[in-house]
Write a protein that holds these residues in place. Sequence first.
Motif, PDB file in Angstrom:
ATOM      1  N   LYS A 174      39.466  45.374  40.922  1.00  0.00           N
ATOM      2  CA  LYS A 174      39.451  46.918  40.148  1.00  0.00           C
ATOM      3  C   LYS A 174      40.280  47.799  41.141  1.00  0.00           C
ATOM      4  O   LYS A 174      41.132  48.659  40.846  1.00  0.00           O
ATOM      5  N   PHE A 175      40.062  47.641  42.645  1.00  0.00           N
ATOM      6  CA  PHE A 175      40.725  48.242  43.538  1.00  0.00           C
ATOM      7  C   PHE A 175      42.343  47.941  43.512  1.00  0.00           C
ATOM      8  O   PHE A 175      43.159  48.960  43.739  1.00  0.00           O
ATOM      9  N   ILE A 176      42.704  46.814  43.118  1.00  0.00           N
ATOM     10  CA  ILE A 176      44.130  46.732  43.433  1.00  0.00           C
ATOM     11  C   ILE A 176      44.536  47.274  42.015  1.00  0.00           C
ATOM     12  O   ILE A 176      45.640  47.823  41.874  1.00  0.00           O
ATOM     13  N   THR A 177      44.148  46.822  40.696  1.00  0.00           N
ATOM     14  CA  THR A 177      44.868  47.299  39.488  1.00  0.00           C
ATOM     15  C   THR A 177      44.779  48.700  39.248  1.00  0.00           C
ATOM     16  O   THR A 177      45.246  49.297  38.328  1.00  0.00           O
ATOM     17  N   GLU A 178      43.737  49.345  39.850  1.00  0.00           N
ATOM     18  CA  GLU A 178      43.650  50.924  39.659  1.00  0.00           C
ATOM     19  C   GLU A 178      43.842  51.814  40.848  1.00  0.00           C
ATOM     20  O   GLU A 178      44.902  52.454  40.724  1.00  0.00           O
ATOM     21  N   ASP A 179      43.130  51.589  41.960  1.00  0.00           N
ATOM     22  CA  ASP A 179      43.392  52.425  43.132  1.00  0.00           C
ATOM     23  C   ASP A 179      44.692  52.270  43.718  1.00  0.00           C
ATOM     24  O   ASP A 179      45.536  53.009  43.896  1.00  0.00           O
ATOM     25  N   LEU A 180      45.222  50.867  43.909  1.00  0.00           N
ATOM     26  CA  LEU A 180      46.551  50.714  44.593  1.00  0.00           C
ATOM     27  C   LEU A 180      47.642  50.931  43.654  1.00  0.00           C
ATOM     28  O   LEU A 180      48.707  51.582  43.934  1.00  0.00           O
ATOM     29  N   VAL A 181      47.325  50.676  42.314  1.00  0.00           N
ATOM     30  CA  VAL A 181      48.369  51.156  41.220  1.00  0.00           C
ATOM     31  C   VAL A 181      48.484  52.882  41.398  1.00  0.00           C
ATOM     32  O   VAL A 181      49.594  53.509  41.132  1.00  0.00           O
ATOM     33  N   TRP A 182      47.334  53.666  41.362  1.00  0.00           N
ATOM     34  CA  TRP A 182      47.352  54.862  41.132  1.00  0.00           C
ATOM     35  C   TRP A 182      47.900  55.515  42.507  1.00  0.00           C
ATOM     36  O   TRP A 182      48.614  56.390  42.364  1.00  0.00           O
ATOM     37  N   ALA A 183      47.700  54.733  43.647  1.00  0.00           N
ATOM     38  CA  ALA A 183      48.584  55.338  44.802  1.00  0.00           C
ATOM     39  C   ALA A 183      50.041  55.177  44.733  1.00  0.00           C
ATOM     40  O   ALA A 183      50.480  55.302  45.811  1.00  0.00           O
ATOM     41  N   GLN A 184      50.313  54.109  43.934  1.00  0.00           N
ATOM     42  CA  GLN A 184      51.940  53.959  43.914  1.00  0.00           C
ATOM     43  C   GLN A 184      52.110  52.933  45.074  1.00  0.00           C
ATOM     44  O   GLN A 184      53.002  52.962  45.328  1.00  0.00           O
ATOM     45  N   TYR A 185      51.061  52.045  45.552  1.00  0.00           N
ATOM     46  CA  TYR A 185      51.620  51.233  46.583  1.00  0.00           C
ATOM     47  C   TYR A 185      51.956  49.966  45.825  1.00  0.00           C
ATOM     48  O   TYR A 185      52.884  49.099  46.311  1.00  0.00           O
ATOM     49  N   ARG A 206      55.600  53.862  46.580  1.00  0.00           N
ATOM     50  CA  ARG A 206      55.086  54.286  47.860  1.00  0.00           C
ATOM     51  C   ARG A 206      55.198  53.354  49.070  1.00  0.00           C
ATOM     52  O   ARG A 206      55.432  53.576  50.204  1.00  0.00           O
ATOM     53  N   ALA A 207      55.186  52.166  48.654  1.00  0.00           N
ATOM     54  CA  ALA A 207      55.387  50.959  49.701  1.00  0.00           C
ATOM     55  C   ALA A 207      56.650  50.931  50.029  1.00  0.00           C
ATOM     56  O   ALA A 207      56.925  50.795  51.108  1.00  0.00           O
ATOM     57  N   HIS A 208      57.752  51.301  49.155  1.00  0.00           N
ATOM     58  CA  HIS A 208      58.972  51.128  49.606  1.00  0.00           C
ATOM     59  C   HIS A 208      59.267  52.520  50.427  1.00  0.00           C
ATOM     60  O   HIS A 208      60.229  52.505  51.342  1.00  0.00           O
ATOM     61  N   ALA A 209      58.570  53.392  50.222  1.00  0.00           N
ATOM     62  CA  ALA A 209      58.939  54.927  50.924  1.00  0.00           C
ATOM     63  C   ALA A 209      58.172  54.638  52.465  1.00  0.00           C
ATOM     64  O   ALA A 209      58.837  55.160  53.481  1.00  0.00           O
ATOM     65  N   GLU A 210      57.095  54.027  52.456  1.00  0.00           N
ATOM     66  CA  GLU A 210      56.383  54.169  54.007  1.00  0.00           C
ATOM     67  C   GLU A 210      56.770  52.772  54.716  1.00  0.00           C
ATOM     68  O   GLU A 210      56.583  52.940  55.871  1.00  0.00           O
ATOM     69  N   THR A 211      57.127  51.693  54.238  1.00  0.00           N
ATOM     70  CA  THR A 211      57.390  50.429  55.034  1.00  0.00           C
ATOM     71  C   THR A 211      58.721  49.810  54.605  1.00  0.00           C
ATOM     72  O   THR A 211      59.531  50.396  53.637  1.00  0.00           O
ATOM     73  N   THR A 212      59.157  48.793  55.059  1.00  0.00           N
ATOM     74  CA  THR A 212      60.299  48.076  54.717  1.00  0.00           C
ATOM     75  C   THR A 212      59.910  46.603  54.950  1.00  0.00           C
ATOM     76  O   THR A 212      58.875  45.973  55.378  1.00  0.00           O
ATOM     77  N   LYS A 213      60.728  45.665  54.295  1.00  0.00           N
ATOM     78  CA  LYS A 213      60.547  44.323  54.379  1.00  0.00           C
ATOM     79  C   LYS A 213      60.682  43.715  55.844  1.00  0.00           C
ATOM     80  O   LYS A 213      59.787  42.625  56.254  1.00  0.00           O
ATOM     81  N   MET A 214      61.481  44.420  56.809  1.00  0.00           N
ATOM     82  CA  MET A 214      61.728  43.937  57.931  1.00  0.00           C
ATOM     83  C   MET A 214      60.214  44.179  58.627  1.00  0.00           C
ATOM     84  O   MET A 214      59.704  43.188  59.526  1.00  0.00           O
ATOM     85  N   LYS A 215      59.572  45.456  58.815  1.00  0.00           N
ATOM     86  CA  LYS A 215      58.352  45.627  59.368  1.00  0.00           C
ATOM     87  C   LYS A 215      57.307  44.753  58.891  1.00  0.00           C
ATOM     88  O   LYS A 215      56.359  44.327  59.569  1.00  0.00           O
ATOM     89  N   MET A 216      57.330  44.213  57.405  1.00  0.00           N
ATOM     90  CA  MET A 216      56.339  43.445  56.974  1.00  0.00           C
ATOM     91  C   MET A 216      56.698  42.097  57.381  1.00  0.00           C
ATOM     92  O   MET A 216      55.595  41.324  58.013  1.00  0.00           O
ATOM     93  N   LEU A 217      57.883  41.747  57.637  1.00  0.00           N
ATOM     94  CA  LEU A 217      58.230  40.394  58.166  1.00  0.00           C
ATOM     95  C   LEU A 217      57.830  40.302  59.618  1.00  0.00           C
ATOM     96  O   LEU A 217      57.271  39.221  60.044  1.00  0.00           O
ATOM     97  N   GLU A 218      58.119  41.169  60.566  1.00  0.00           N
ATOM     98  CA  GLU A 218      57.539  41.258  61.780  1.00  0.00           C
ATOM     99  C   GLU A 218      56.272  41.159  61.955  1.00  0.00           C
ATOM    100  O   GLU A 218      55.682  40.361  62.885  1.00  0.00           O
ATOM    101  N   HIS A 219      55.471  42.102  61.166  1.00  0.00           N
ATOM    102  CA  HIS A 219      54.071  42.064  61.257  1.00  0.00           C
ATOM    103  C   HIS A 219      53.528  40.564  61.003  1.00  0.00           C
ATOM    104  O   HIS A 219      52.466  39.913  61.572  1.00  0.00           O
ATOM    105  N   MET A 220      53.983  39.846  59.801  1.00  0.00           N
ATOM    106  CA  MET A 220      53.489  38.440  59.383  1.00  0.00           C
ATOM    107  C   MET A 220      53.916  37.416  60.599  1.00  0.00           C
ATOM    108  O   MET A 220      52.881  36.717  60.711  1.00  0.00           O
ATOM    109  N   ALA A 221      55.086  37.529  61.068  1.00  0.00           N
ATOM    110  CA  ALA A 221      55.444  36.569  62.042  1.00  0.00           C
ATOM    111  C   ALA A 221      54.592  36.885  63.387  1.00  0.00           C
ATOM    112  O   ALA A 221      54.338  35.956  64.174  1.00  0.00           O
ATOM    113  N   LYS A 222      54.165  37.930  63.693  1.00  0.00           N
ATOM    114  CA  LYS A 222      53.519  38.470  64.661  1.00  0.00           C
ATOM    115  C   LYS A 222      52.019  37.477  64.658  1.00  0.00           C
ATOM    116  O   LYS A 222      51.458  37.182  65.578  1.00  0.00           O
TER     117      LYS A 222
END
Length: 254
Positions: A174-185, A206-222
């Motif tokens: 419910k958090f995913i399909t309602e809250d995260l969708v409502w927040a536009q993440y 909102r995800a595109h506006a706040e972060t990038t694929k590079m930031k996400m990749l660097e975080h995952m690699a870390k």
Amino acid sequence: MAARQSCQCGEGRHRQNTQESKPVEAINFSQILQGVLLHDKIRKLMPFLLRKYQKKEQITMEEMLHTVGRDYRGEFPAIFREFCESVSLGFGIDIRKSDPFGYRYKLVPVLGLTYSGLLDDDNQIVPKVDILIFILSLIFLNGNRISEEELKTKLERWEMLARIENICFKNPWKFITEDLVWAQYVEYRQIPNSDPVRYEFLWGPRAHAETTKMKMLEHMAKLNSEDPRAYPELYEEALTEERGAVRVPEGQKK
């Protein structure tokens, strides 16, 4: 967002591993959850820290010691470095000194995610943030989309890890399909041309506006103590985006 067609009824393509590529499945998401919860007694710091983060306020060591309580004040300085690493891995936030004496710290957004509007429940802050980072990572790894069925399977493993860490999060779907969708993440939509009807998840505006694929990749690699270049296909895509020349995958062109 305009509908993007893809082959096989619009289902996102999985990335192919080459001999030079490290399999993306090797990225260890479980360390996010486990890292933040290494010390049960300092979980109470997370709501306080995130409120400071959202207000863009600095934080002092005295404030942190006051928040963890009298019984734990003596131990906290000894584990502070480990705590900072856990916050970086778990929340994408670096705690950095802002004065030479180490009394005051600034909270630096490594991932860029603000979490604004999602963290009204102190008891659920850790799993909410973890699920958000988890899903955005999965979407990126899966070819910028993930089917409802596959996400449900991945979420079952997340819930298993949460139970091991004694975390109770009611109705994460419910958090995913309602809250995260409502927040536009995330965007939750019907897969184009699917019959019978099926659904998928993509990054929201909102995800595109706040972060990038590079930031996400660097975080995952870390999380795996790796260099982002250890995942060359993901790195190339993230680098292309950073250069402002995002390529539309074949089959997703209008």
